[in-house]
Design an enzyme around this catalytic site. Structure first.
Site, short mmCIF file in Angstrom:
data_model
loop_
_atom_site.label_atom_id
_atom_site.label_comp_id
_atom_site.label_asym_id
_atom_site.label_seq_id
_atom_site.Cartn_x
_atom_site.Cartn_y
_atom_site.Cartn_z
N LYS A 181 0.82 -1.19 0.00
CA LYS A 181 0.00 0.00 0.00
C LYS A 181 0.87 1.26 0.00
O LYS A 181 2.03 1.16 0.41
CB LYS A 181 -0.94 -0.03 1.20
CG LYS A 181 -0.29 0.43 2.53
CD LYS A 181 -1.37 0.55 3.55
CE LYS A 181 -0.98 0.79 4.95
NZ LYS A 181 0.03 1.66 5.41
N ASP A 222 -1.17 -6.73 2.85
CA ASP A 222 -1.64 -6.02 4.03
C ASP A 222 -0.99 -6.81 5.15
O ASP A 222 -1.40 -7.93 5.45
CB ASP A 222 -3.16 -6.06 4.15
CG ASP A 222 -3.63 -5.28 5.36
OD1 ASP A 222 -3.01 -5.44 6.45
OD2 ASP A 222 -4.58 -4.50 5.25
N HIS A 223 0.06 -6.26 5.74
CA HIS A 223 0.89 -7.12 6.60
C HIS A 223 0.14 -7.60 7.84
O HIS A 223 0.56 -8.55 8.49
CB HIS A 223 2.23 -6.47 6.94
CG HIS A 223 2.18 -5.40 7.99
ND1 HIS A 223 1.68 -4.15 7.74
CD2 HIS A 223 2.57 -5.40 9.29
CE1 HIS A 223 1.78 -3.42 8.85
NE2 HIS A 223 2.32 -4.16 9.81
N HIS A 263 -5.63 -2.27 7.52
CA HIS A 263 -5.32 -3.22 8.59
C HIS A 263 -6.55 -3.55 9.46
O HIS A 263 -6.86 -4.70 9.70
CB HIS A 263 -4.21 -2.67 9.49
CG HIS A 263 -2.95 -2.31 8.75
ND1 HIS A 263 -2.53 -2.97 7.64
CD2 HIS A 263 -2.03 -1.35 8.98
CE1 HIS A 263 -1.39 -2.44 7.21
NE2 HIS A 263 -1.06 -1.45 8.01
N TYR A 286 -7.94 -13.55 26.01
CA TYR A 286 -8.52 -13.79 27.33
C TYR A 286 -10.00 -13.49 27.36
O TYR A 286 -10.50 -12.66 26.62
CB TYR A 286 -7.77 -13.08 28.45
CG TYR A 286 -7.62 -11.58 28.32
CD1 TYR A 286 -6.54 -11.04 27.64
CD2 TYR A 286 -8.54 -10.72 28.92
CE1 TYR A 286 -6.39 -9.67 27.54
CE2 TYR A 286 -8.39 -9.34 28.83
CZ TYR A 286 -7.31 -8.82 28.14
OH TYR A 286 -7.16 -7.47 28.04
N LEU A 341 -5.13 -16.89 28.08
CA LEU A 341 -4.18 -17.62 27.25
C LEU A 341 -3.13 -16.64 26.76
O LEU A 341 -3.32 -15.93 25.78
CB LEU A 341 -4.91 -18.25 26.06
CG LEU A 341 -4.04 -18.77 24.91
CD1 LEU A 341 -3.13 -19.90 25.37
CD2 LEU A 341 -4.91 -19.25 23.76
C1 BG6 Z 1 1.91 0.59 8.50
C2 BG6 Z 1 1.64 2.06 8.66
O1 BG6 Z 1 1.10 0.06 7.49
O2 BG6 Z 1 1.65 -0.07 9.73
C3 BG6 Z 1 2.46 2.64 9.80
O3 BG6 Z 1 1.92 2.74 7.45
C4 BG6 Z 1 2.28 1.84 11.07
O4 BG6 Z 1 2.11 3.99 10.02
C5 BG6 Z 1 2.45 0.35 10.79
O5 BG6 Z 1 3.22 2.28 12.01
C6 BG6 Z 1 2.09 -0.49 12.01
O6 BG6 Z 1 2.48 -1.82 11.80
P1 BG6 Z 1 2.77 -2.75 13.05
O7 BG6 Z 1 3.06 -4.09 12.44
O8 BG6 Z 1 3.93 -2.16 13.77
O9 BG6 Z 1 1.54 -2.75 13.89
#
Ligand code: BG6
Length: 481
Positions: A148, A177-178, A240, A372, A393
């Site tokens: 993104k 989308d990590h 996210h 939890y 947990l």
């Molecule tokens: C990113 C955002 O996608 O996710 C950042 O652009 C944010 O602003 C980050 O800090 C948060 O990722 P995580 O894995 O640290 O929760």
């Protein structure tokens, strides 16, 4: 399955994302034996540097406090090489092609496997995708991993995806989308569908409201130029938190196969109406305790009305979820680092008990992964008194021998295997933008003067208006929140 003799080409190799996430994840996979045999890694960026400098940078974020990984890091360096070049000119990509061919000439296999990872700013995204197709698309398997922002609203996202589609098919494209790679997000499907006790209570008859919260204890810190153009909603909520919401609320997929899972996610997202202004609270942090406010960041335009905090309530119109508010909230420069889901069940009917706490199921995504359940139990003794307790947990305790993988490790491995289930499909992205575009246009000032976010002090729980906001959506604050 994994294909031997793969080359992973990382674009934007000298950038922040590559240094902090991509290379450490590739190293983690290598160290634990998950990368395919014969794998080679190629870094690519504009910066001119020699290989030694590249190796130094690409391994600078690998955590190794006691130096125990040093031999592995040295091995990892030997797998990787660096090519510098532009993002828009053919000659650079032809040069890269020569490099890739020379690596491949030493491979046993006749079929090439190239995975292109674009850790790039949006401005060069398209030219790179186009040039890669033109100059570096080989006869075998070609995949492209992208990050993104995918546009800024529905129209710009469609435009970008449309342009990309000219060169890369959906099947070749992996949109990250990590959050979908996080262990606790993946756990949600297991919690829901492998536990009858939970699945039976997973609807509007039992659940009062759901909150999905993201808090970060630091501000934009020099990253204001990027942030101000996007704001917290595009940075966190639209991707996210909405992904977390979709796994929490989708119907059971037929199988864990990618299209089965993503079909269900799209279906539930399509049942969500665009967010209403009155269901939204916007905030912007101001200086406190010696910490600078958002507007004090030199990279932020003066008087910007960009929100650094947002709470929005989403409504899913289907029989399972009608009437249940889903509150998504995210903020920078808050009091702590925490991402969690809080599912609040309905009140116990009055009668037997007076004022008794509700059940609450909390899924802590980070830090300290845990699940939890707040429930009521009798206080031991010769009297009848109920007390709220926690069935807890905590992963560190229960799974003390297991390593929780980094999100990027999980996702890169999936892409190497050709598994799309934890990547964002084009129609999923489209419907996500439909939900958020009207509210974003209002915030961007496209429909009159932009709303002014309410101030909150750096390091606080958020705007003081937040409590009243969540109460409006039936949330009851318990002593242990
Ligand atoms: C990113 C955002 O996608 O996710 C950042 O652009 C944010 O602003 C980050 O800090 C948060 O990722 P995580 O894995 O640290 O929760």
């Amino acid at each position: 399955e994994l294909r031997d003799d793969t080359i992973i080409i990382v674009f934007g190799a000298s950038g922040d994302l590559a240094k902090k996430k991509t290379f450490p994840a590739l190293f983690g996979l290598y160290r634990d034996g998950f990368l395919p045999n014969g794998v080679k890694i190629v870094g690519y960026a504009r910066t001119k540097m020699d290989e030694a400098e590249f190796h130094k940078r690409s391994t600078s974020y690998i955590k190794d406090p006691d130096q125990s990984q040093a031999p592995k890091i040295e091995e990892f360096k030997k797998l990787s090489s660096y090519v510098s070049g532009g993002y828009e000119d053919s000659a650079s990509f032809e040069n890269l092609e020569k490099h890739l061919k020379s690596i491949e000439s030493a491979y046993q296999s006749k079929v090439t496997n190239r995975v292109f990872y674009l850790a790039l700013p949006p401005s060069v995204f398209l030219p790179v995708a186009e040039n890669l197709k033109k100059h570096n698309y080989a006869s075998g398997v070609n995949r492209i991993i992208v990050e993104k922002p995918f546009g800024k609203d529905l129209d710009s996202s469609r435009e970008l995806l449309g342009a990309l589609k000219q060169h890369w098919t959906e099947d070749e494209t992996y949109r990250i989308d990590h959050y979908l790679g996080k262990e606790m997000v993946k756990n949600i499907l297991i919690l829901r569908f492998a536990n009858v006790a939970f699945s039976a209570a997973w609807d509007n008859r039992s659940i009062s409201n759901v909150q999905i919260t993201f808090k970060e204890p630091f501000g934009t810190e020099g990253r204001g130029g990027y942030f101000d153009e996007f704001g917290i909603i595009r940075d966190i909520l639209q991707n996210h938190l909405l992904q977390v919401l979709s796994v929490l609320t989708m119907e059971q997929p037929v199988s864990f196969a990618a299209e089965d899972v993503r079909d269900e996610k799209v279906k539930v997202l399509r049942s969500i109406t665009p967010i209403a202004r009155e269901d939204t609270l916007l905030g912007q942090y101001v200086s406190a305790n010696g910490k600078p406010g958002y507007l004090d960041d030199d990279t932020v335009p003066p008087n910007s009305s960009c929100p650094t905090f947002a709470a929005t309530t989403l409504w899913i119109h289907n029989p399972r979820w009608e009437g249940v508010p889903f509150i998504l909230k995210a903020g920078k420069a808050m009091n702590e680092a925490k991402v969690e889901v809080r599912i609040q069940f309905k009140d116990v009917p009055p009668g037997l008990f007076g004022n008794i706490s509700r059940n609450e199921l909390v899924i802590r995504i980070q830090p300290s992964e845990s699940v939890y359940l707040k429930m009521n139990a009798k206080v031991p003794g010769l009297y009848t008194r109920a007390l709220p307790i926690e069935m807890d947990l905590t992963y560190k305790r229960r799974f003390s021998d297991s390593k929780i993988p980094e999100a990027y490790e999980a996702l890169i491995l999936d892409a190497l295997k050709g598994d799309h289930s934890n990547f964002v499909r084009h129609d999923e992205l489209d419907v996500a933008w439909k939900i958020f575009t009207p509210i974003l246009h209002w915030i961007d000032g496209k429909e009159g003067p932009p709303p002014r976010p309410v101030p909150y002090p750096y390091g606080s729980r958020g705007p003081k208006e937040l409590d009243a906001f969540v109460n409006k959506f039936h949330f009851t604050r318990s002593s242990t929140e």
